[in-house]
Design a protein around this motif. Sequence first.
Motif, short mmCIF file in Angstrom:
data_model
loop_
_atom_site.label_atom_id
_atom_site.label_comp_id
_atom_site.label_asym_id
_atom_site.label_seq_id
_atom_site.Cartn_x
_atom_site.Cartn_y
_atom_site.Cartn_z
N MET A 277 0.83 -1.20 0.00
CA MET A 277 0.00 0.00 0.00
C MET A 277 0.86 1.26 0.00
N LEU A 278 1.97 1.22 0.76
CA LEU A 278 2.84 2.39 0.83
C LEU A 278 3.43 2.71 -0.55
N ARG A 279 3.92 1.67 -1.24
CA ARG A 279 4.48 1.90 -2.57
C ARG A 279 3.43 2.45 -3.53
N HIS A 280 2.22 1.91 -3.44
CA HIS A 280 1.14 2.34 -4.33
C HIS A 280 0.78 3.80 -4.08
N GLU A 281 0.59 4.18 -2.83
CA GLU A 281 0.17 5.55 -2.50
C GLU A 281 1.30 6.56 -2.77
N GLN A 282 2.54 6.17 -2.50
CA GLN A 282 3.65 7.07 -2.78
C GLN A 282 3.81 7.30 -4.27
N LYS A 283 3.64 6.25 -5.06
CA LYS A 283 3.73 6.39 -6.51
C LYS A 283 2.65 7.32 -7.03
N LYS A 284 1.44 7.19 -6.50
CA LYS A 284 0.35 8.06 -6.90
C LYS A 284 0.65 9.52 -6.51
N LEU A 285 1.16 9.72 -5.29
CA LEU A 285 1.47 11.07 -4.81
C LEU A 285 2.56 11.70 -5.66
N SER A 286 3.53 10.91 -6.06
CA SER A 286 4.62 11.44 -6.88
C SER A 286 4.08 11.98 -8.21
N LYS A 287 3.17 11.26 -8.82
CA LYS A 287 2.57 11.72 -10.08
C LYS A 287 1.73 12.96 -9.86
N LEU A 288 0.96 12.96 -8.78
CA LEU A 288 0.11 14.11 -8.48
C LEU A 288 0.93 15.36 -8.19
N ILE A 299 0.23 23.60 -1.71
CA ILE A 299 -0.25 22.61 -0.75
C ILE A 299 0.39 22.89 0.61
N ILE A 300 -0.43 22.92 1.64
CA ILE A 300 0.04 23.14 3.01
C ILE A 300 -0.46 21.99 3.87
N ILE A 301 0.47 21.28 4.49
CA ILE A 301 0.14 20.11 5.31
C ILE A 301 0.56 20.41 6.74
N ALA A 302 -0.40 20.38 7.64
CA ALA A 302 -0.16 20.73 9.05
C ALA A 302 -0.22 19.47 9.90
N TYR A 303 0.88 19.19 10.58
CA TYR A 303 0.95 18.03 11.48
C TYR A 303 0.91 18.46 12.93
N GLU A 304 -0.07 17.97 13.65
CA GLU A 304 -0.12 18.08 15.12
C GLU A 304 -0.36 16.68 15.66
N GLY A 305 -0.16 16.50 16.95
CA GLY A 305 -0.39 15.19 17.55
C GLY A 305 0.28 15.07 18.89
N TRP A 306 0.00 13.99 19.56
CA TRP A 306 0.62 13.72 20.86
C TRP A 306 2.13 13.53 20.68
N ALA A 480 -2.53 9.00 6.16
CA ALA A 480 -2.11 10.38 5.87
C ALA A 480 -1.87 10.57 4.38
N ILE A 481 -1.14 9.65 3.75
CA ILE A 481 -0.85 9.81 2.32
C ILE A 481 -2.13 9.66 1.49
N GLN A 482 -2.99 8.73 1.87
CA GLN A 482 -4.26 8.57 1.15
C GLN A 482 -5.11 9.83 1.25
N THR A 483 -5.13 10.42 2.43
CA THR A 483 -5.91 11.65 2.63
C THR A 483 -5.41 12.76 1.73
N LEU A 484 -4.08 12.91 1.65
CA LEU A 484 -3.50 13.94 0.78
C LEU A 484 -3.81 13.64 -0.69
N ASN A 485 -3.64 12.40 -1.11
CA ASN A 485 -3.94 12.03 -2.49
C ASN A 485 -5.40 12.32 -2.85
N ASP A 486 -6.28 11.96 -1.95
CA ASP A 486 -7.71 12.19 -2.20
C ASP A 486 -8.00 13.68 -2.35
N ALA A 487 -7.36 14.50 -1.52
CA ALA A 487 -7.61 15.94 -1.57
C ALA A 487 -7.10 16.54 -2.88
N ILE A 488 -5.93 16.09 -3.32
CA ILE A 488 -5.38 16.60 -4.58
C ILE A 488 -6.26 16.16 -5.76
#
Length: 492
Positions: A277-288, A299-306, A480-488
């Motif tokens: 799944m990681l290879r698939h999503e990264q490949k898609k993100l690279s093209k996008l 594109i602005i990606i904001a990371y927060e968390g514990w 996280a990567i799927q969410t970004l891909n979907d948004a793009i």
Amino acid sequence: MLNSIDFNRRMTDVEYRLETKAVRGELANLQHRMKESKLPVIVLFEGWDSSGKGSMIANMIQTLDPRFFKVHNTKDPTPEEQRHPFLWRHWLRTPEKGKMAIFDESWYPEVSRARIESNLSTEEAYSRMESINTFERQLSQDGCLIIKFFLHISCKEQAKRHAKLMEDKNTRWRVTERDKFRNKHYKEYYRVYDEMLEKTNTVFAPWHVISAHERRSAMNEIYSIIVDSIRTALDKPKIIVPSEYQSQVHTFHLVKKPKLDEVPLYRRIEEDKYRTMLRHEQKKLSKLHNIVYRERIPIIIAYEGWDAAGKGGNIKRLTSALDPRGYEVIPIASPTPVEKMHHHLWRFWQNLPKDGHVAVFDRTWYGRVMVERLEGFCTEEEWKRAYQELNEFEYELEKWGAILIKFWLHIDSDEQLRRFTERQNTPEKQWKITDEDWRNREKWDLYETAVNDMIRLTSTEYAPWTIVESQDKKFGRIKAIQTLNDAIEARL
């Protein structure tokens, strides 16, 4: 506003010297009080060509200590500046607390003259004026005094001044073809100037329209307004939020999100499936990413968390798919002394990407309503006001055309303790754990309340929070990567 100005005001040289001597001296004293009280001041001059903006600024600064002010001569935005949000370059020039910024033209030509000279639509002009009102209100509520002057002269007077300059070969160059065009189309400019003044004349930053036909009376009025405004700002105990404020605040539609304790954390991915799944999503993100660069979509990606939720590893897997020339990871720590001397959003405006590029924030502007709130680094009034300011900040990014993704990486308290202990007991990971991490852990319940408030009050339709279940780091990375891909893909 322009039709109410009397052009017949006059003052003799003797009257001018007598009336301004005391007020000029007081301005010099007030500047030092500004420095001591950490009062930031913006003085901006707008107006007609040949109305005397430059000479009046030159006169004014003779009274001031040059260490504590800066003059900005604002030109049309450069191609590089046009690749950022409309207000980006202006945010960067806001003064430190205790200093003064003087603008020879400012952000206002981009909502007035641009309507005639750059084919700026009425809709976009109104949108920018709304942004300006928000910008000035945020600065004012943070303690900045904004004094706005519009120097007004008639069409006949402007033509007369142009003719005088043209008579001398040493000053002829100062009258350009654009100046002649503006005088010829004076009525059109009058209309857009007057509308601009009406729509941006706010309780936080009112306009002062000055008759500039006679230099001495204009300069005397300017001195008096500046001194009275600074004196009033220094003498009041705190910023009073007027009732009119409510009518100037944008109302945002919020998206309902679950509380943290309602988010299931059992979801996991097996190692083999994760790799595929990681290879698939990264490949898609690279093209996008290539398409995004070509289409100039920021594109602005904001990371927060514990703490120990896996932000670093998550960011690493996401950015591995991006062209390194087209992204930047921005780690956010405690504000520096210089950053503390500005509005809390100033440092984030500085780090916005240009269009077509990606900015990944490792911690963000939300520190205001979490760590600063809980550790007492700002007042209760400031962090409560920040929810609105943060929504407005992100609204500006959305209007600019940015894709904005906000992640909260979520784990439970037991998992955090396990990861803390592992770091403590692993020599090569000990740098990741600090005394501050352990102190923050003791405030888990307080932080959970703050985070729930943050998600509830800032999950807007255009910038909703995505809660990433990071109990299993592998699952969190894929989500996280799927969410970004979907948004793009949705944008494209």
